[in-house]
Design a protein around this motif. Structure first.
Motif, PDB file in Angstrom:
ATOM      1  N   ILE A  50       0.867  -1.169   0.000  1.00 50.11           N
ATOM      2  CA  ILE A  50       0.000   0.000   0.000  1.00 50.11           C
ATOM      3  C   ILE A  50       0.909   1.225   0.000  1.00 50.11           C
ATOM      4  O   ILE A  50       1.738   1.411   0.886  1.00 50.11           O
ATOM      5  N   SER A  51       0.763   2.009  -1.052  1.00 53.16           N
ATOM      6  CA  SER A  51       1.685   3.117  -1.239  1.00 53.16           C
ATOM      7  C   SER A  51       1.303   4.303  -0.375  1.00 53.16           C
ATOM      8  O   SER A  51       0.228   4.333   0.236  1.00 53.16           O
ATOM      9  N   ARG A  52       2.165   5.271  -0.346  1.00 54.93           N
ATOM     10  CA  ARG A  52       1.969   6.439   0.508  1.00 54.93           C
ATOM     11  C   ARG A  52       0.711   7.221   0.141  1.00 54.93           C
ATOM     12  O   ARG A  52       0.220   7.997   0.949  1.00 54.93           O
ATOM     13  N   ASN A  53       0.179   7.033  -1.063  1.00 60.79           N
ATOM     14  CA  ASN A  53      -1.056   7.716  -1.454  1.00 60.79           C
ATOM     15  C   ASN A  53      -2.278   6.823  -1.259  1.00 60.79           C
ATOM     16  O   ASN A  53      -3.372   7.160  -1.699  1.00 60.79           O
ATOM     17  N   GLY A  54      -2.073   5.672  -0.618  1.00 69.52           N
ATOM     18  CA  GLY A  54      -3.187   4.790  -0.302  1.00 69.52           C
ATOM     19  C   GLY A  54      -3.557   3.795  -1.372  1.00 69.52           C
ATOM     20  O   GLY A  54      -4.484   3.001  -1.181  1.00 69.52           O
ATOM     21  N   VAL A  55      -2.841   3.787  -2.492  1.00 75.16           N
ATOM     22  CA  VAL A  55      -3.147   2.857  -3.571  1.00 75.16           C
ATOM     23  C   VAL A  55      -2.524   1.496  -3.240  1.00 75.16           C
ATOM     24  O   VAL A  55      -1.384   1.417  -2.790  1.00 75.16           O
ATOM     25  N   SER A  56      -3.287   0.445  -3.508  1.00 71.25           N
ATOM     26  CA  SER A  56      -2.840  -0.910  -3.213  1.00 71.25           C
ATOM     27  C   SER A  56      -2.350  -1.608  -4.476  1.00 71.25           C
ATOM     28  O   SER A  56      -2.877  -1.377  -5.562  1.00 71.25           O
ATOM     29  N   TYR A  57      -1.377  -2.466  -4.289  1.00 66.92           N
ATOM     30  CA  TYR A  57      -0.809  -3.236  -5.395  1.00 66.92           C
ATOM     31  C   TYR A  57      -0.681  -4.687  -4.956  1.00 66.92           C
ATOM     32  O   TYR A  57      -0.446  -4.975  -3.775  1.00 66.92           O
ATOM     33  N   TYR A  58      -0.806  -5.597  -5.918  1.00 68.33           N
ATOM     34  CA  TYR A  58      -0.740  -7.019  -5.618  1.00 68.33           C
ATOM     35  C   TYR A  58       0.087  -7.759  -6.667  1.00 68.33           C
ATOM     36  O   TYR A  58       0.070  -7.414  -7.856  1.00 68.33           O
ATOM     37  N   GLN A  59       0.743  -8.794  -6.206  1.00 69.70           N
ATOM     38  CA  GLN A  59       1.354  -9.735  -7.137  1.00 69.70           C
ATOM     39  C   GLN A  59       0.218 -10.467  -7.845  1.00 69.70           C
ATOM     40  O   GLN A  59      -0.818 -10.744  -7.238  1.00 69.70           O
ATOM     41  N   ASN A  60       0.417 -10.782  -9.107  1.00 70.80           N
ATOM     42  CA  ASN A  60      -0.660 -11.392  -9.885  1.00 70.80           C
ATOM     43  C   ASN A  60      -1.208 -12.669  -9.250  1.00 70.80           C
ATOM     44  O   ASN A  60      -2.402 -12.936  -9.298  1.00 70.80           O
ATOM     45  N   SER A  61      -0.344 -13.449  -8.641  1.00 69.31           N
ATOM     46  CA  SER A  61      -0.778 -14.743  -8.124  1.00 69.31           C
ATOM     47  C   SER A  61      -1.682 -14.627  -6.899  1.00 69.31           C
ATOM     48  O   SER A  61      -2.335 -15.601  -6.522  1.00 69.31           O
ATOM     49  N   VAL A  62      -1.733 -13.447  -6.286  1.00 70.63           N
ATOM     50  CA  VAL A  62      -2.569 -13.297  -5.099  1.00 70.63           C
ATOM     51  C   VAL A  62      -3.764 -12.377  -5.340  1.00 70.63           C
ATOM     52  O   VAL A  62      -4.613 -12.221  -4.452  1.00 70.63           O
ATOM     53  N   LYS A  63      -3.838 -11.787  -6.514  1.00 75.73           N
ATOM     54  CA  LYS A  63      -4.968 -10.904  -6.820  1.00 75.73           C
ATOM     55  C   LYS A  63      -6.278 -11.667  -6.701  1.00 75.73           C
ATOM     56  O   LYS A  63      -6.408 -12.784  -7.190  1.00 75.73           O
ATOM     57  N   GLY A  64      -7.230 -11.037  -6.037  1.00 77.44           N
ATOM     58  CA  GLY A  64      -8.524 -11.671  -5.859  1.00 77.44           C
ATOM     59  C   GLY A  64      -8.587 -12.575  -4.644  1.00 77.44           C
ATOM     60  O   GLY A  64      -9.675 -13.003  -4.236  1.00 77.44           O
ATOM     61  N   ARG A  65      -7.438 -12.881  -4.065  1.00 83.07           N
ATOM     62  CA  ARG A  65      -7.409 -13.740  -2.868  1.00 83.07           C
ATOM     63  C   ARG A  65      -6.917 -12.977  -1.636  1.00 83.07           C
ATOM     64  O   ARG A  65      -7.371 -13.232  -0.528  1.00 83.07           O
ATOM     65  N   PHE A  66      -5.988 -12.084  -1.838  1.00 82.96           N
ATOM     66  CA  PHE A  66      -5.407 -11.314  -0.736  1.00 82.96           C
ATOM     67  C   PHE A  66      -5.912  -9.872  -0.789  1.00 82.96           C
ATOM     68  O   PHE A  66      -6.113  -9.309  -1.874  1.00 82.96           O
ATOM     69  N   THR A  67      -6.069  -9.285   0.388  1.00 75.25           N
ATOM     70  CA  THR A  67      -6.481  -7.890   0.472  1.00 75.25           C
ATOM     71  C   THR A  67      -5.607  -7.179   1.497  1.00 75.25           C
ATOM     72  O   THR A  67      -5.513  -7.610   2.648  1.00 75.25           O
TER      73      THR A  67
END
Length: 121
Positions: A50-67
């Protein structure tokens, strides 16, 4: 800034776990926090951040499973992991930096201790 990771544990495939990262010393408002993991014999890899501006990023393999979620007031970042797979087994680390998000663990200068996540098949 001191970072401390907690949570993790063991679960069967398809189950859920969460890990949390608590910071002391400053707020998260201008801080980027990432979660990385390292399995035995493998290189440390980016999981979510989670970046300093609040935007979240995910590795492709965990997208949709991790939050990933952040709570600036409590200085905490949580990673909720659902539908876990055996390949998610690793030691999970939270890390921080006073800049924008990076996928490269080498660019983080502040690390919490690791916490084990084990997913059995």
């Amino acid at each position: 800034v001191q970072l401390q990771a907690s949570g993790g544990g063991s679960v069967q495939a398809g189950g859920s776990l969460s890990v949390s990262c608590a910071a002391s010393g400053r707020t998260f408002s201008d801080y980027t926090v990432g979660w990385f993991r390292q399995a035995p014999g493998k290189e440390r890899e980016f999981v979510a951040g989670i970046s300093r501006n609040g935007v979240s990023y995910y590795q492709n393999s965990v997208k949709g499973r991790f939050t990933i979620s952040g709570d600036n007031a409590k200085k905490m970042v949580h990673l909720q992991m659902n539908r876990l797979k055996p390949e998610d087994t690793a030691v999970y680390y939270c890390a921080g930096r006073m800049s924008w998000l990076s996928y490269d663990w080498r660019e983080y200068d502040n690390w919490g201790q690791g916490t084990q996540v084990t997913v059995s098949s």
